[in-house]
Design a protein around this motif. Structure first.
Motif, PDB file in Angstrom:
ATOM      1  N   HIS A 141       0.840  -1.199   0.000  1.00 19.98           N
ATOM      2  CA  HIS A 141       0.000   0.000   0.000  1.00 19.98           C
ATOM      3  C   HIS A 141       0.871   1.245   0.000  1.00 19.98           C
ATOM      4  N   ASN A 144      -1.443   6.063   2.601  1.00 14.96           N
ATOM      5  CA  ASN A 144      -2.766   5.440   2.711  1.00 14.96           C
ATOM      6  C   ASN A 144      -2.917   4.887   4.124  1.00 14.96           C
ATOM      7  N   SER A 204      -5.463   1.981   4.709  1.00 14.08           N
ATOM      8  CA  SER A 204      -4.947   0.679   4.300  1.00 14.08           C
ATOM      9  C   SER A 204      -3.923   0.163   5.299  1.00 14.08           C
TER      10      SER A 204
END
Length: 221
Positions: free
Chosen positions: A192, A196, A199
């Motif tokens: 990821h 993020n 995530s």
């Protein structure tokens, strides 16, 4: 000690593992062949703390090595698509995670065909069953697909519709899919973007810790 499945995955996927300290450009015919979704990935790197292997097509090794000599990874990325012969592609940089002990979260999804009705386009790219959660009316809420890069390493991709976020569906799906990957004899991986944070929280909760490993590469839009 590095899990043997992960070692074999990186050696197969990249063309070499491990590496001495520093950034090492290696050749791999896999970078000139379609990946799991039928599209090229002409540059792919995985880095452990202090050492990184960057895999490129055999005919691009010299050009990329010349580029690497005078640049950091951050400086390298904008020039990398052109260096590997894909100027129209984009770049990605993020964290590389894996797990051999997924979180003991209850199963939440069912495995269905990626051609089933009502699935988002990204799940239709997969050629085997995907793990999906639907609401009482059969509408898609969240799902996981498995990118089977080779016999030893399978990457998980997860997505949740905005209205269903915050319920813990993604972490449960990732843990459930990770157990299936391990049952198949491979190691589950999870990539990821650094920024993020949602995530990252899913990965941590599903049993994929941040070990300081990274990944970057060149990808089609």
């Amino acid at each position: 000690m590095l899990d043997r499945r992960l070692f074999l995955h990186l050696a197969t996927w990249l063309g070499q593992w491990p590496a001495a300290p520093g950034l090492h450009v290696v050749r791999s015919h896999r970078r000139a062949r379609p990946a799991w979704d039928g599209r090229l990935r002409p540059a792919l790197a995985v880095g452990a703390p202090g050492r990184t292997v960057l895999s490129v097509p055999p005919d691009r090794v010299d050009a990329v090595r010349a580029l690497v000599r005078s640049r950091s990874v951050e400086e390298l990325l904008p020039s990398l698509p052109t260096a590997v012969g894909a100027p129209e592609f984009t770049t990605h940089a993020g964290l590389f995670r894996w797990s051999t002990a997924p979180a003991r979260l209850p199963d939440v999804g069912e495995w269905i065909s990626p051609t089933s009705s009502g699935l988002p386009p990204w799940l239709r790219l997969f050629d085997r069953e995907v793990l999906v959660v639907r609401d009482a009316d059969g509408r898609y809420l969240a799902g996981v697909g498995i990118k089977r890069h080779d016999a030893y390493g399978h990457e998980l991709a997860v997505g949740t519709v905005a209205a269903a976020r915050g319920r813990g569906l993604a972490r449960r799906l990732v843990a459930q899919a990770a157990r299936r990957v391990l049952d198949e004899g491979a190691v589950p991986t999870y990539l990821h973007n650094v920024d993020n944070h949602a995530s990252a929280r899913v990965a941590e909760a599903a049993g994929f810790p941040d070990r300081g490993w990274t990944s970057f590469g060149v990808f089609p839009y």
